[in-house]
Motif scaffolding. Structure first.
Motif, PDB file in Angstrom:
ATOM      1  N   ALA A 198      23.621  -8.975 -14.352  1.00  0.00           N
ATOM      2  CA  ALA A 198      22.776  -9.764 -15.247  1.00  0.00           C
ATOM      3  C   ALA A 198      22.344  -8.953 -16.468  1.00  0.00           C
ATOM      4  CB  ALA A 198      21.545 -10.279 -14.495  1.00  0.00           C
ATOM      5  N   LYS A 199      22.036  -7.668 -16.257  1.00  0.00           N
ATOM      6  CA  LYS A 199      21.585  -6.816 -17.364  1.00  0.00           C
ATOM      7  C   LYS A 199      22.717  -6.014 -17.992  1.00  0.00           C
ATOM      8  CE  LYS A 199      16.917  -6.331 -15.527  1.00  0.00           C
ATOM      9  NZ  LYS A 199      15.905  -5.399 -15.023  1.00  0.00           N
ATOM     10  N   LYS A 200      23.901  -6.064 -17.380  1.00  0.00           N
ATOM     11  CA  LYS A 200      25.087  -5.355 -17.885  1.00  0.00           C
ATOM     12  C   LYS A 200      24.836  -3.852 -18.028  1.00  0.00           C
ATOM     13  CE  LYS A 200      27.509  -9.129 -18.599  1.00  0.00           C
ATOM     14  NZ  LYS A 200      28.181  -9.651 -17.449  1.00  0.00           N
ATOM     15  N   ARG A 201      24.241  -3.266 -16.979  1.00  0.00           N
ATOM     16  CA  ARG A 201      24.004  -1.819 -16.996  1.00  0.00           C
ATOM     17  C   ARG A 201      23.819  -1.305 -15.567  1.00  0.00           C
ATOM     18  NH1 ARG A 201      17.830  -1.956 -19.249  1.00  0.00           N
ATOM     19  NH2 ARG A 201      16.899  -2.444 -17.247  1.00  0.00           N
ATOM     20  N   LYS A 202      23.961   0.009 -15.440  1.00  0.00           N
ATOM     21  CA  LYS A 202      23.718   0.652 -14.148  1.00  0.00           C
ATOM     22  C   LYS A 202      22.220   0.839 -13.969  1.00  0.00           C
ATOM     23  CE  LYS A 202      28.033   3.142 -13.910  1.00  0.00           C
ATOM     24  NZ  LYS A 202      28.731   3.086 -12.685  1.00  0.00           N
ATOM     25  N   GLU A 203      21.771   0.661 -12.727  1.00  0.00           N
ATOM     26  CA  GLU A 203      20.368   0.860 -12.391  1.00  0.00           C
ATOM     27  C   GLU A 203      20.278   1.720 -11.147  1.00  0.00           C
ATOM     28  OE1 GLU A 203      18.795  -3.091 -11.918  1.00  0.00           O
ATOM     29  OE2 GLU A 203      18.321  -3.221 -14.051  1.00  0.00           O
ATOM     30  N   GLU A 204      19.187   2.447 -11.043  1.00  0.00           N
ATOM     31  CA  GLU A 204      18.982   3.277  -9.866  1.00  0.00           C
ATOM     32  C   GLU A 204      18.924   2.395  -8.632  1.00  0.00           C
ATOM     33  OE1 GLU A 204      15.508   6.055  -8.139  1.00  0.00           O
ATOM     34  OE2 GLU A 204      16.165   6.565 -10.183  1.00  0.00           O
ATOM     35  N   ASP A 205      19.659   2.803  -7.596  1.00  0.00           N
ATOM     36  CA  ASP A 205      19.743   2.024  -6.368  1.00  0.00           C
ATOM     37  C   ASP A 205      19.114   2.764  -5.188  1.00  0.00           C
ATOM     38  OD1 ASP A 205      20.584  -0.126  -4.694  1.00  0.00           O
ATOM     39  OD2 ASP A 205      22.342   1.026  -4.091  1.00  0.00           O
ATOM     40  N   LYS A 206      19.429   4.056  -5.065  1.00  0.00           N
ATOM     41  CA  LYS A 206      18.994   4.808  -3.891  1.00  0.00           C
ATOM     42  C   LYS A 206      18.847   6.283  -4.240  1.00  0.00           C
ATOM     43  CE  LYS A 206      21.545   5.938   0.051  1.00  0.00           C
ATOM     44  NZ  LYS A 206      22.479   5.609   1.121  1.00  0.00           N
ATOM     45  N   ARG A 207      17.792   6.898  -3.695  1.00  0.00           N
ATOM     46  CA  ARG A 207      17.557   8.334  -3.879  1.00  0.00           C
ATOM     47  C   ARG A 207      17.695   8.994  -2.510  1.00  0.00           C
ATOM     48  NH1 ARG A 207      15.293   9.422  -8.655  1.00  0.00           N
ATOM     49  NH2 ARG A 207      14.328  11.338  -8.001  1.00  0.00           N
ATOM     50  N   THR A 208      18.559  10.005  -2.423  1.00  0.00           N
ATOM     51  CA  THR A 208      18.775  10.693  -1.163  1.00  0.00           C
ATOM     52  C   THR A 208      18.423  12.168  -1.329  1.00  0.00           C
ATOM     53  OG1 THR A 208      20.604   9.195  -0.663  1.00  0.00           O
ATOM     54  CG2 THR A 208      20.460  11.221   0.647  1.00  0.00           C
ATOM     55  N   PRO A 209      17.322  12.618  -0.720  1.00  0.00           N
ATOM     56  CA  PRO A 209      17.012  14.056  -0.767  1.00  0.00           C
ATOM     57  C   PRO A 209      18.070  14.821   0.026  1.00  0.00           C
ATOM     58  CG  PRO A 209      15.112  12.754  -0.019  1.00  0.00           C
ATOM     59  CD  PRO A 209      16.301  11.854  -0.015  1.00  0.00           C
ATOM     60  N   LEU A 210      18.701  15.786  -0.609  1.00  0.00           N
ATOM     61  CA  LEU A 210      19.725  16.579   0.070  1.00  0.00           C
ATOM     62  C   LEU A 210      19.141  17.823   0.721  1.00  0.00           C
ATOM     63  CD1 LEU A 210      22.658  16.351  -2.502  1.00  0.00           C
ATOM     64  CD2 LEU A 210      22.223  14.930  -0.485  1.00  0.00           C
ATOM     65  N   GLY A 211      18.000  18.290   0.236  1.00  0.00           N
ATOM     66  CA  GLY A 211      17.371  19.477   0.804  1.00  0.00           C
ATOM     67  C   GLY A 211      17.058  20.495  -0.276  1.00  0.00           C
ATOM     68  N   THR A 212      16.712  21.686   0.190  1.00  0.00           N
ATOM     69  CA  THR A 212      16.352  22.785  -0.707  1.00  0.00           C
ATOM     70  C   THR A 212      17.255  23.969  -0.417  1.00  0.00           C
ATOM     71  OG1 THR A 212      14.070  22.023  -0.773  1.00  0.00           O
ATOM     72  CG2 THR A 212      14.461  24.299  -1.446  1.00  0.00           C
ATOM     73  N   VAL A 213      17.737  24.598  -1.464  1.00  0.00           N
ATOM     74  CA  VAL A 213      18.626  25.752  -1.332  1.00  0.00           C
ATOM     75  C   VAL A 213      18.010  26.941  -2.071  1.00  0.00           C
ATOM     76  CG1 VAL A 213      20.018  25.082  -3.340  1.00  0.00           C
ATOM     77  CG2 VAL A 213      21.017  26.549  -1.594  1.00  0.00           C
ATOM     78  N   THR A 214      18.139  28.124  -1.474  1.00  0.00           N
ATOM     79  CA  THR A 214      17.713  29.357  -2.131  1.00  0.00           C
ATOM     80  C   THR A 214      18.887  29.883  -2.940  1.00  0.00           C
ATOM     81  OG1 THR A 214      16.170  29.862  -0.352  1.00  0.00           O
ATOM     82  CG2 THR A 214      16.847  31.700  -1.762  1.00  0.00           C
ATOM     83  N   LEU A 215      18.623  30.237  -4.191  1.00  0.00           N
ATOM     84  CA  LEU A 215      19.679  30.688  -5.096  1.00  0.00           C
ATOM     85  C   LEU A 215      19.725  32.206  -5.171  1.00  0.00           C
ATOM     86  CD1 LEU A 215      18.934  28.087  -7.883  1.00  0.00           C
ATOM     87  CD2 LEU A 215      20.756  27.997  -6.199  1.00  0.00           C
ATOM     88  N   SER A 216      20.920  32.737  -5.258  1.00  0.00           N
ATOM     89  CA  SER A 216      21.102  34.183  -5.431  1.00  0.00           C
ATOM     90  C   SER A 216      20.856  34.553  -6.893  1.00  0.00           C
ATOM     91  CB  SER A 216      22.526  34.587  -5.034  1.00  0.00           C
ATOM     92  OG  SER A 216      23.460  34.086  -5.988  1.00  0.00           O
ATOM     93  N   ASP A 217      20.665  35.839  -7.137  1.00  0.00           N
ATOM     94  CA  ASP A 217      20.504  36.306  -8.516  1.00  0.00           C
ATOM     95  C   ASP A 217      21.721  35.965  -9.365  1.00  0.00           C
ATOM     96  OD1 ASP A 217      18.006  37.312  -7.906  1.00  0.00           O
ATOM     97  OD2 ASP A 217      18.696  39.381  -7.654  1.00  0.00           O
ATOM     98  N   ALA A 218      22.921  36.064  -8.770  1.00  0.00           N
ATOM     99  CA  ALA A 218      24.148  35.740  -9.505  1.00  0.00           C
ATOM    100  C   ALA A 218      24.203  34.251  -9.858  1.00  0.00           C
ATOM    101  CB  ALA A 218      25.377  36.137  -8.687  1.00  0.00           C
ATOM    102  N   GLU A 219      23.762  33.383  -8.951  1.00  0.00           N
ATOM    103  CA  GLU A 219      23.750  31.949  -9.239  1.00  0.00           C
ATOM    104  C   GLU A 219      22.758  31.624 -10.352  1.00  0.00           C
ATOM    105  OE1 GLU A 219      24.861  29.736  -5.081  1.00  0.00           O
ATOM    106  OE2 GLU A 219      22.956  30.851  -5.151  1.00  0.00           O
ATOM    107  N   ILE A 220      21.601  32.268 -10.317  1.00  0.00           N
ATOM    108  CA  ILE A 220      20.589  32.032 -11.354  1.00  0.00           C
ATOM    109  C   ILE A 220      21.110  32.489 -12.717  1.00  0.00           C
ATOM    110  CG2 ILE A 220      18.253  32.624 -12.124  1.00  0.00           C
ATOM    111  CD1 ILE A 220      17.648  32.964  -9.036  1.00  0.00           C
ATOM    112  N   ALA A 221      21.724  33.661 -12.753  1.00  0.00           N
ATOM    113  CA  ALA A 221      22.319  34.145 -14.006  1.00  0.00           C
ATOM    114  C   ALA A 221      23.419  33.186 -14.469  1.00  0.00           C
ATOM    115  CB  ALA A 221      22.881  35.551 -13.819  1.00  0.00           C
ATOM    116  N   GLY A 222      24.150  32.623 -13.514  1.00  0.00           N
ATOM    117  CA  GLY A 222      25.210  31.670 -13.841  1.00  0.00           C
ATOM    118  C   GLY A 222      24.687  30.370 -14.432  1.00  0.00           C
ATOM    119  N   ILE A 223      23.493  29.943 -14.013  1.00  0.00           N
ATOM    120  CA  ILE A 223      22.889  28.744 -14.606  1.00  0.00           C
ATOM    121  C   ILE A 223      22.486  29.036 -16.048  1.00  0.00           C
ATOM    122  CG2 ILE A 223      21.044  27.038 -14.465  1.00  0.00           C
ATOM    123  CD1 ILE A 223      20.966  27.604 -11.420  1.00  0.00           C
TER     124      ILE A 223
END
Length: 161
Positions: A71-96
């Motif tokens: 009806a609105k011809k657009r995507k709308e939020e349908d569902k939110r799924t929490p996946l969890g929490t992850v601890t990031l390494s120093d290398a991953e943080i530098a990579g972000i």
């Protein structure tokens, strides 16, 4: 003249955004909220990341699913799924940080996959910095030492059987 105008527009939008967000240097007590949406020929996915720093840096990841509203011809939020929490390494943080450096400098398109990223750094209820990017290059798939946001979410997604 065109280059000068583009430089002025870029400078003005960057000034409005505040200081560039740094995942390696954001202080304890601040948080960074990132929304990542990727759309291409065969996919449409959205993740939200809430980065927190204490003794370690963590990311709480939520997958956001959309449905087409005819009806609105657009995507709308349908569902939110929490996946969890992850601890990031120093290398991953530098990579972000490398990823965001690329987003700030990338002006190349040409790929059928387009990623849209927004990030806001807050301290309490005060927004310290906001940045938005659109990447239509597909270049991040080939870059080494870079941490792609979907790879963080993939660490938490259940494995298919």
């Amino acid at each position: 003249m065109k280059t000068t105008i583009l430089a002025l527009i870029f400078s003005a939008s960057f000034a409005l955004a505040g200081t560039p967000i740094s995942f390696q240097q954001f202080p304890v007590g601040d948080s960074i909220h990132v929304t990542f949406t990727s759309s291409g020929c065969f996919h449409y996915r959205t993740y939200e990341f809430d980065f927190q720093r204490a003794e370690t840096t963590t990311a709480k990841v939520t997958q956001v699913e959309h449905r087409w509203n005819e009806a609105k011809k657009r995507k709308e939020e349908d569902k939110r799924t929490p996946l969890g929490t992850v601890t990031l390494s120093d290398a991953e943080i530098a990579g972000i940080d490398l990823l965001f450096t690329f987003y700030r400098s990338n002006k190349v398109d040409g790929c059928t996959t387009v990623d849209r990223i927004t990030a806001s750094q807050t301290s309490g209820k005060v927004v310290k910095a906001t940045e938005s990017f659109t990447d239509g290059s597909c270049a991040t798939y080939e870059m080494k030492k870079l941490t792609r946001l979907p790879s963080i979410a993939a660490k938490l997604k259940p494995k298919s059987k």
